[in-house]
Design an enzyme around this catalytic site. Sequence first.
Site, mmCIF file in Angstrom:
data_model
loop_
_atom_site.group_PDB
_atom_site.id
_atom_site.type_symbol
_atom_site.label_atom_id
_atom_site.label_comp_id
_atom_site.label_asym_id
_atom_site.label_seq_id
_atom_site.Cartn_x
_atom_site.Cartn_y
_atom_site.Cartn_z
ATOM 1 N N LYS A 9 0.827 -1.210 0.000
ATOM 2 C CA LYS A 9 0.000 0.000 0.000
ATOM 3 C C LYS A 9 0.871 1.275 0.000
ATOM 4 O O LYS A 9 2.083 1.213 0.251
ATOM 5 C CB LYS A 9 -0.939 -0.041 1.216
ATOM 6 N N TYR A 49 -12.411 -2.586 -3.154
ATOM 7 C CA TYR A 49 -12.941 -2.580 -1.784
ATOM 8 C C TYR A 49 -14.471 -2.528 -1.753
ATOM 9 O O TYR A 49 -15.054 -2.106 -0.748
ATOM 10 C CB TYR A 49 -12.334 -1.404 -0.999
ATOM 11 N N ASN A 112 -2.082 0.209 7.319
ATOM 12 C CA ASN A 112 -1.642 -1.157 7.652
ATOM 13 C C ASN A 112 -0.838 -1.849 6.545
ATOM 14 O O ASN A 112 -0.741 -3.075 6.506
ATOM 15 C CB ASN A 112 -2.818 -1.997 8.159
ATOM 16 N N HIS A 115 -2.100 -5.453 1.596
ATOM 17 C CA HIS A 115 -3.353 -6.197 1.385
ATOM 18 C C HIS A 115 -3.028 -7.607 0.920
ATOM 19 O O HIS A 115 -2.116 -7.808 0.131
ATOM 20 C CB HIS A 115 -4.197 -5.512 0.301
ATOM 21 N N GLU A 126 -9.539 -10.506 -7.753
ATOM 22 C CA GLU A 126 -8.691 -9.337 -7.522
ATOM 23 C C GLU A 126 -7.501 -9.312 -8.492
ATOM 24 O O GLU A 126 -7.126 -8.252 -8.995
ATOM 25 C CB GLU A 126 -8.197 -9.346 -6.066
HETATM 26 P P1 IDP Z 1 -7.752 -6.978 5.785
HETATM 27 O O1 IDP Z 1 -6.971 -6.001 4.928
HETATM 28 O O2 IDP Z 1 -6.944 -7.454 6.958
HETATM 29 O O3 IDP Z 1 -8.362 -8.104 4.989
HETATM 30 P P2 IDP Z 1 -10.450 -5.851 5.943
HETATM 31 O O4 IDP Z 1 -11.362 -6.024 7.107
HETATM 32 O O5 IDP Z 1 -10.757 -6.593 4.684
HETATM 33 O O6 IDP Z 1 -8.960 -6.155 6.441
HETATM 34 O O7 IDP Z 1 -10.404 -4.290 5.634
HETATM 35 C C1 IDP Z 1 -9.813 -3.835 4.431
HETATM 36 C C2 IDP Z 1 -8.967 -2.642 4.735
HETATM 37 O O8 IDP Z 1 -9.798 -1.563 5.151
HETATM 38 C C3 IDP Z 1 -7.968 -2.815 5.883
HETATM 39 O O9 IDP Z 1 -6.779 -3.468 5.480
HETATM 40 C C4 IDP Z 1 -7.719 -1.368 6.267
HETATM 41 O O10 IDP Z 1 -6.819 -0.741 5.354
HETATM 42 C C5 IDP Z 1 -9.098 -0.759 6.089
HETATM 43 N N1 IDP Z 1 -9.863 -0.736 7.325
HETATM 44 C C6 IDP Z 1 -10.545 -1.770 7.881
HETATM 45 N N2 IDP Z 1 -11.144 -1.378 9.025
HETATM 46 C C7 IDP Z 1 -10.855 -0.079 9.184
HETATM 47 C C8 IDP Z 1 -11.179 0.900 10.174
HETATM 48 O O11 IDP Z 1 -11.880 0.640 11.155
HETATM 49 N N3 IDP Z 1 -10.665 2.158 9.985
HETATM 50 C C9 IDP Z 1 -9.889 2.489 8.910
HETATM 51 N N4 IDP Z 1 -9.559 1.606 7.961
HETATM 52 C C10 IDP Z 1 -10.026 0.333 8.093
HETATM 53 MG MG MG Z 2 -9.845 -8.016 3.490
#
Ligand code: IDP
Ligand code: MG
Length: 150
Positions: A9, A49, A112, A115, A126
């Site tokens: 990212k 997303y 974070n 992905h 994807e």
């Molecule tokens: P993942 O990337 O671990 O699969 P997901 O639940 O699929 O997590 O969420 C996708 C992405 O959305 C996360 O990697 C993060 O970048 C973002 N995200 C998820 N929850 C939050 C939140 O509560 N605040 C801000 N960004 C979030």
């Molecule tokens: Mg995810």
Amino acid sequence: MERTLIIIKPDAVQRGLTGDIIKRFEQRGLKIIGMKLLQVSRELAEAHYDAHHERPFFAGLVEYIISAPVVVMALEGSDAIAAARASIGATKPSEAAAGTIRGDYGLEIGRNLVHGSDSVENGEIEIANFFSEAELCGGWQRDVDGWVFE
Ligand code: IDP
Ligand code: MG
């Protein structure tokens, strides 16, 4: 063999972590079958997303993903989905185990770093969203494969 889409990212690219993150997947034994640097369009980010469309963080998530270049990789391997997600770590970096990418480099959920696809089916979808068939080297013979795959 499974395939997963990895996105390094914008925060990870900006912080100079691209090489380290690629190295971790490569050393794990996952085989790179596609890789490129690109700035994601809003349309592609929203499609990628789409499952999170109704979530309060969706708009911020899209802005984050399109804010600077990313490196995308298509990886192949046995249990590639679970293996890659284990290497990536928990969604919230402050809770991710040490030794994972998020646990070693991150603190906040909105930054974070990486992905990884969450299912075989989504991995295929994807990868097709980010790569044309011509950009993938699906069948390349990696000489060490016999030492990684039984
Ligand atoms: P993942 O990337 O671990 O699969 P997901 O639940 O699929 O997590 O969420 C996708 C992405 O959305 C996360 O990697 C993060 O970048 C973002 N995200 C998820 N929850 C939050 C939140 O509560 N605040 C801000 N960004 C979030
Ligand atoms: Mg995810």
